[in-house]
Design an enzyme around this catalytic site. Structure first.
Site, PDB file in Angstrom:
ATOM      1  N   HIS A 157      87.105  24.740 -84.057  1.00 22.46           N
ATOM      2  CA  HIS A 157      86.212  24.452 -82.983  1.00 22.46           C
ATOM      3  C   HIS A 157      85.779  23.083 -83.073  1.00 22.46           C
ATOM      4  O   HIS A 157      85.244  22.786 -82.102  1.00 22.46           O
ATOM      5  CB  HIS A 157      85.072  25.388 -82.977  1.00 22.46           C
ATOM      6  CG  HIS A 157      85.258  26.886 -82.632  1.00 22.46           C
ATOM      7  ND1 HIS A 157      84.938  27.475 -81.725  1.00 22.46           N
ATOM      8  CD2 HIS A 157      86.170  27.776 -83.365  1.00 22.46           C
ATOM      9  CE1 HIS A 157      85.348  28.813 -81.660  1.00 22.46           C
ATOM     10  NE2 HIS A 157      86.230  28.811 -82.852  1.00 22.46           N
ATOM     11  N   ASP A 365      83.216  15.495 -80.100  1.00 19.95           N
ATOM     12  CA  ASP A 365      82.953  16.981 -79.983  1.00 19.95           C
ATOM     13  C   ASP A 365      84.176  17.669 -79.871  1.00 19.95           C
ATOM     14  O   ASP A 365      85.159  17.447 -79.138  1.00 19.95           O
ATOM     15  CB  ASP A 365      81.991  17.072 -78.637  1.00 19.95           C
ATOM     16  CG  ASP A 365      81.140  18.186 -78.985  1.00 19.95           C
ATOM     17  OD1 ASP A 365      81.532  19.260 -79.585  1.00 19.95           O
ATOM     18  OD2 ASP A 365      79.925  18.293 -78.300  1.00 19.95           O
TER      19      ASP A 365
HETATM   20  P1  ADP Z   1      78.239  23.279 -80.249  1.00 20.98           P
HETATM   21  O1  ADP Z   1      78.947  24.389 -80.520  1.00 20.98           O
HETATM   22  O2  ADP Z   1      78.399  22.131 -81.043  1.00 20.98           O
HETATM   23  O3  ADP Z   1      76.790  23.645 -80.386  1.00 20.98           O
HETATM   24  P2  ADP Z   1      78.770  23.600 -77.372  1.00 20.98           P
HETATM   25  O4  ADP Z   1      78.459  22.456 -75.993  1.00 20.98           O
HETATM   26  O5  ADP Z   1      80.137  23.803 -77.445  1.00 20.98           O
HETATM   27  O6  ADP Z   1      78.253  22.779 -78.751  1.00 20.98           O
HETATM   28  O7  ADP Z   1      78.167  24.638 -77.131  1.00 20.98           O
HETATM   29  C1  ADP Z   1      76.644  24.954 -77.191  1.00 20.98           C
HETATM   30  C2  ADP Z   1      76.343  26.525 -76.730  1.00 20.98           C
HETATM   31  O8  ADP Z   1      74.941  26.522 -77.028  1.00 20.98           O
HETATM   32  C3  ADP Z   1      76.379  26.473 -75.111  1.00 20.98           C
HETATM   33  O9  ADP Z   1      76.626  27.772 -74.639  1.00 20.98           O
HETATM   34  C4  ADP Z   1      74.766  26.422 -74.663  1.00 20.98           C
HETATM   35  O10 ADP Z   1      74.364  26.807 -73.700  1.00 20.98           O
HETATM   36  C5  ADP Z   1      74.330  26.894 -76.019  1.00 20.98           C
HETATM   37  N1  ADP Z   1      72.711  26.084 -76.051  1.00 20.98           N
HETATM   38  C6  ADP Z   1      72.796  24.851 -76.541  1.00 20.98           C
HETATM   39  N2  ADP Z   1      71.323  24.577 -76.613  1.00 20.98           N
HETATM   40  C7  ADP Z   1      70.743  25.663 -76.159  1.00 20.98           C
HETATM   41  C8  ADP Z   1      69.428  25.947 -75.914  1.00 20.98           C
HETATM   42  N3  ADP Z   1      68.374  25.193 -76.153  1.00 20.98           N
HETATM   43  N4  ADP Z   1      68.814  27.256 -75.454  1.00 20.98           N
HETATM   44  C9  ADP Z   1      70.147  28.068 -75.215  1.00 20.98           C
HETATM   45  N5  ADP Z   1      71.274  27.963 -75.493  1.00 20.98           N
HETATM   46  C10 ADP Z   1      71.848  26.621 -75.793  1.00 20.98           C
HETATM   47  O1  F6P Z   2      80.930  25.002 -82.125  1.00 14.78           O
HETATM   48  C1  F6P Z   2      80.822  24.506 -83.677  1.00 14.78           C
HETATM   49  C2  F6P Z   2      79.872  25.258 -84.558  1.00 14.78           C
HETATM   50  O2  F6P Z   2      79.895  24.727 -85.655  1.00 14.78           O
HETATM   51  C3  F6P Z   2      80.003  26.770 -84.558  1.00 14.78           C
HETATM   52  O3  F6P Z   2      80.723  27.066 -85.527  1.00 14.78           O
HETATM   53  C4  F6P Z   2      78.580  27.112 -84.895  1.00 14.78           C
HETATM   54  O4  F6P Z   2      78.384  28.528 -84.460  1.00 14.78           O
HETATM   55  C5  F6P Z   2      77.875  26.358 -83.602  1.00 14.78           C
HETATM   56  O5  F6P Z   2      78.502  25.181 -83.937  1.00 14.78           O
HETATM   57  C6  F6P Z   2      76.488  26.254 -84.230  1.00 14.78           C
HETATM   58  O6  F6P Z   2      76.176  25.897 -85.542  1.00 14.78           O
HETATM   59  P1  F6P Z   2      75.461  26.844 -86.581  1.00 14.78           P
HETATM   60  O7  F6P Z   2      76.128  28.119 -86.558  1.00 14.78           O
HETATM   61  O8  F6P Z   2      75.746  25.941 -87.686  1.00 14.78           O
HETATM   62  O9  F6P Z   2      74.039  26.963 -86.082  1.00 14.78           O
END
Ligand code: ADP
Ligand code: F6P
Length: 479
Positions: A157, A365
């Site tokens: 991912h 990212d």
């Molecule tokens: P990562 O996997 O690195 O966290 P992504 O943008 O791919 O980044 O995914 C983040 C996910 O987490 C999204 O579905 C987003 O809506 C959710 N998310 C991030 N911050 C919050 C928050 N403060 N409250 C609820 N959902 C969140």
């Molecule tokens: O999308 C990348 C990722 O590391 C996922 O594997 C993971 O669920 C998400 O970000 C949030 O990170 P964590 O599981 O360490 O809270």
């Protein structure tokens, strides 16, 4: 029919898919498994004094959830250590933040072995196994050692680093060799696939074949780019729920004379939050006409708080946010609202819809699902503008966003200004192109493409690990 067994470090219960579960992986898999007769296996997020190998199993919405507890030392060495202090910074091009310790490698190998030990008892002969992310790279190798012959796919991912960066990791070849125990390797974008192939050819002297498979260590494995998407249909439905509408109304009412700029991220140095705050400061400093006419809401959920680099970034962000508000705020205007909490998806959807600008400016990212959620939440007749980093995997697909260099505060400030002053016709035109991509390349398309490729992949004939790895014993990530 063979079952799909999904394995990831973190498991989100499908019934909570609408709740405040943070992380792209969990959101995507919860959506995918709801439509599949699947099993989801992973860490419970809990610790236990002594690892038992006994999973907690339960059925929910047609999905079997099996989780294991880990010992505190496992969590420290495997999750905080090798996964999030070694692989995460390295794979996000931050070798300055990588702190390798032998104990981390040992913990990583131990937990992957523990996952394999428990998982093998849950697997039927026809099951397909789909392993997710950097926490579990050695899992297939561990399963093969235990005699499993099933098809096993791996999806990363996060980005794959450039070859020269990868070679800074002690025992990098052992880690990569572990990938060759899979039948299929999936990356988010062609860029990360190219970087992996570059390592295979340049560092290992391996070969890339016309059908996308790669050979090294005497093995051949299929590899491809499978860009992840969101559950676009359900997200557009969520926007219409009473809770989302209420959230929209509240956000719109608070900003009735102002344009809302928003970001939603985990607090992570890869997300470019400091640089984003600097860009907003630049916007206000060089365009005073926007003072009191815009408001920036940054929703930033605390993440991986036991890791030093995450504590540091949090401290710095608190400082920068305070400085911006002190410099520009007035009695009735807070220029930057910086909120450290998680929101339910319906609440989030309403706020996305109310925002004229969606700021998604990571420094690096794998994909970034927030960019896609922001687009899916917009009002088709008056959509907002997505400002997107060229270093997010999503930039490959979302070409009609305003693409920016997140390292340049001027570039990002200019794009925000352009978005704020963009005509409705241009906003609609750009959004329509983005939305058709979000709908076409959604989470189901991603899952189906990966599973079809895994079904089509040949299960390796020689199931034993390569002689070199066997001689070294368990995956030798420690020296
Ligand atoms: P990562 O996997 O690195 O966290 P992504 O943008 O791919 O980044 O995914 C983040 C996910 O987490 C999204 O579905 C987003 O809506 C959710 N998310 C991030 N911050 C919050 C928050 N403060 N409250 C609820 N959902 C969140
Ligand atoms: O999308 C990348 C990722 O590391 C996922 O594997 C993971 O669920 C998400 O970000 C949030 O990170 P964590 O599981 O360490 O809270």
């Amino acid at each position: 029919m063979s079952r799909l067994v999904v394995v990831s470090n973190r498991v989100a219960m499908p019934e909570n898919a609408g709740g405040a579960s943070v992380g792209g992986l969990t959101m995507a898999l919860a959506a995918a498994l709801q439509q599949y007769r699947g099993v989801w296996f992973g860490w419970s997020g809990e610790t236990t004094p002594t690892f038992t190998g006994e999973p907690h199993v339960r059925e929910t919405s047609g999905v079997t959830i099996a989780t294991i507890d880990l010992e505190a030392q496992d969590v420290q060495e495997y999750y905080n250590g090798y996964a999030n202090t070694v692989l995460w910074p390295l794979f996000h091009y931050r070798i300055d933040l990588t702190e390798y310790e032998r104990a981390f490698g040992e913990g990583y190998a131990r937990v992957n072995s523990r996952f394999a030990e428990t998982l093998q008892r849950q697997i039927g002969p026809d099951d397909m196994i789909w392993v997710h992310d950097y926490h579990l790279i050695p899992l297939a190798q561990e399963l093969r050692r235990r005699g499993l012959k099933n098809r096993i796919g791996f999806f990363l991912h996060i980005p794959w680093p450039a070859c020269q960066l990868m070679t800074t990791l002690p025992h990098h070849q052992d880690l990569v060799e572990a990938l060759f125990a899979y039948d299929l390797l999936g990356f988010q974008t062609q860029d990360w696939l190219n970087a992996f192939q570059g390592y295979v050819t340049d560092e290992l002297g391996g070969e890339i074949h016309g059908d996308g498979s790669v050979s090294a260590f005497g093995r051949t494995v299929r590899a491809g780019a499978f860009p992840i998407g969101i559950d676009a249909d359900s997200f557009t439905e969520i926007v219409k729920t009473p809770a989302a509408m209420k959230s929209y109304d509240r956000a719109a009412a608070t900003n009735v004379y102002r344009d809302l700029i928003m970001g939603v991220d985990r607090i992570d140095y890869s997300k470019g939050l400091e640089e984003r705050f600097a860009a907003y400061d630049q916007l206000l400093r060089t365009n005073p006409e926007f003072k009191e006419r815009v408001a920036y809401l940054q929703i930033a959920q605390v993440s991986r708080s036991d890791v030093g680099a995450y504590q540091d970034i949090r401290t710095r962000l608190n400082g920068v946010a305070g400085r911006i508000n002190a410099a520009y705020g007035t009695v009735d205007w807070t220029p930057l609202r910086y909120v450290n909490r998680a929101y339910d998806r319906d609440v989030l959807a309403g706020v996305y819809r109310a925002a004229r600008i969606g700021l998604v400016t990571p420094l690096r990212d794998g994909m970034n699902l927030v960019a896609k959620e922001y687009v899916a939440a917009q009002n088709p007749s008056d959509p907002g503008v997505l400002v997107l980093s060229r270093f997010a995997g999503a930039a490959r697909q979302m070409k009609t966003a305003l693409i920016v260099n997140p390292y340049s505060r001027e570039d990002v400030a200019d794009a925000i200004k352009r978005g704020l002053t963009m005509s409705r016709a241009e906003r609609i035109q750009r959004w329509e192109a983005l939305m058709s991509g979000v709908e076409a390349e959604d989470v189901s398309a991603w899952r189906d493409a990966f599973v079809a490729a895994l079904e089509a992949s040949q299960s390796p004939t020689g199931m034993t690990p390569s002689r070199a790895a066997a001689q070294r014993g368990n995956l030798a990530l420690t020296s």
